[in-house]
Design a protein around this motif. Structure first.
Motif, PDB file in Angstrom:
ATOM      1  N   UNK A 185       0.803  -1.218   0.000  1.00  0.00           N
ATOM      2  CA  UNK A 185       0.000   0.000   0.000  1.00  0.00           C
ATOM      3  C   UNK A 185       0.834   1.265   0.000  1.00  0.00           C
ATOM      4  N   UNK A 186       2.162   1.138  -0.104  1.00  0.00           N
ATOM      5  CA  UNK A 186       3.033   2.303  -0.188  1.00  0.00           C
ATOM      6  C   UNK A 186       3.042   2.837  -1.614  1.00  0.00           C
ATOM      7  N   UNK A 187       3.561   4.035  -1.784  1.00  0.00           N
ATOM      8  CA  UNK A 187       3.771   4.542  -3.135  1.00  0.00           C
ATOM      9  C   UNK A 187       4.974   3.817  -3.740  1.00  0.00           C
ATOM     10  N   UNK A 188       5.055   3.822  -5.077  1.00  0.00           N
ATOM     11  CA  UNK A 188       6.193   3.174  -5.727  1.00  0.00           C
ATOM     12  C   UNK A 188       7.494   3.843  -5.327  1.00  0.00           C
ATOM     13  N   UNK A 189       7.485   5.183  -5.215  1.00  0.00           N
ATOM     14  CA  UNK A 189       8.696   5.914  -4.857  1.00  0.00           C
ATOM     15  C   UNK A 189       9.186   5.524  -3.465  1.00  0.00           C
ATOM     16  N   UNK A 190       8.231   5.392  -2.519  1.00  0.00           N
ATOM     17  CA  UNK A 190       8.612   5.005  -1.162  1.00  0.00           C
ATOM     18  C   UNK A 190       9.153   3.587  -1.148  1.00  0.00           C
ATOM     19  N   UNK A 191       8.471   2.671  -1.828  1.00  0.00           N
ATOM     20  CA  UNK A 191       8.939   1.287  -1.892  1.00  0.00           C
ATOM     21  C   UNK A 191      10.347   1.216  -2.481  1.00  0.00           C
ATOM     22  N   UNK A 192      10.581   1.965  -3.546  1.00  0.00           N
ATOM     23  CA  UNK A 192      11.897   1.964  -4.191  1.00  0.00           C
ATOM     24  C   UNK A 192      12.971   2.472  -3.236  1.00  0.00           C
TER      25      UNK A 192
END
Length: 226
Positions: A185-192
């Motif tokens: 449920x995180x943003x892609x940027x945060x996950x990256x």
């Protein structure tokens, strides 16, 4: 959408903090206040905020006094202290009064963003309902379980790091940042960002998968299995 009340005696700082909040997906500024009285009045006016970014040094009282009055009035609103007060007496009192997080001024947008993302992770964990395993209880209380990512860099959220760790650990194959984002449920940027931290610390292994487009896809797998 998480509604946030920004409280700071300095109107310029309040506007800057509000602009930071509006840049974080899933958060919206519900209002600004510059005094203890103004903060409490705004908390009781619709729409009520979910979260308060609360300065400690206010012209008519302290931020901790505001927290005490919130409890007395039965206001169920979460608090992150955002203040230059760094003495341990104040920090300890904030902890005892149920303040969720404590961010010391001055800070960057990234510092506040990661506190907010950690708060959003906490809300998701609590909103799932049902029963919790020990790892989920540790996530809610902000202390990753044994084997979790130790000591994230300053400004990063242990609950967020734990979510990414669990996504990799439970996966049968390597995952891309987009797949981790969908799982947590995180943003892609945060996950990256957190995947790169894990990879640099040796907790995750990076592999490249080449497709028809020619540009490799970065994929990550948990390194410490078993």
């Amino acid at each position: 959408m998480i509604e946030v009340l920004v409280v700071d005696d300095d109107t310029r700082v309040a506007r800057v903090n509000a602009a930071y909040v509006d840049r974080v997906p899933g958060f919206r500024v519900a209002g600004l206040a510059h005094s203890a009285e103004g903060a409490l009045r705004r908390m009781e006016a619709p729409p009520r905020p979910d979260l308060v970014l609360l300065d400690h040094h206010l012209p008519d009282d302290t931020g901790l006094a505001v927290v005490q009055e919130m409890h007395r009035r039965g206001l169920q609103i979460d608090v992150i202290m955002v203040t230059a007060a760094r003495d341990l007496t104040t920090v300890r009192a904030a902890l005892r009064q149920g303040v969720l997080q404590y961010l010391v001024k001055p800070f960057s947008f990234a510092g506040l963003r990661d506190k907010l993302e950690g708060y959003a992770d906490l809300r998701r964990a609590l909103d799932r309902g049902g029963t919790a395993e020990q790892s989920e209880v540790d996530l809610i209380f902000g202390s990753p379980t044994a084997g979790a990512v130790p000591g994230p860099p300053p400004g990063h959220s242990p609950p967020t790091a734990e979510l990414v760790r669990r996504a990799l650990l439970n996966a049968e194959d390597s995952l891309s940042a987009q797949e981790v984002a969908a799982e947590t449920g995180l943003s892609r940027q945060t996950a990256q960002r957190y995947l790169k931290i894990l990879e640099r610390s040796g907790k995750a292994v990076l592999t490249l998968r080449y497709g028809d487009a020619g540009r490799p896809e970065h994929r990550y797998a948990w390194a410490a299995r078993g």
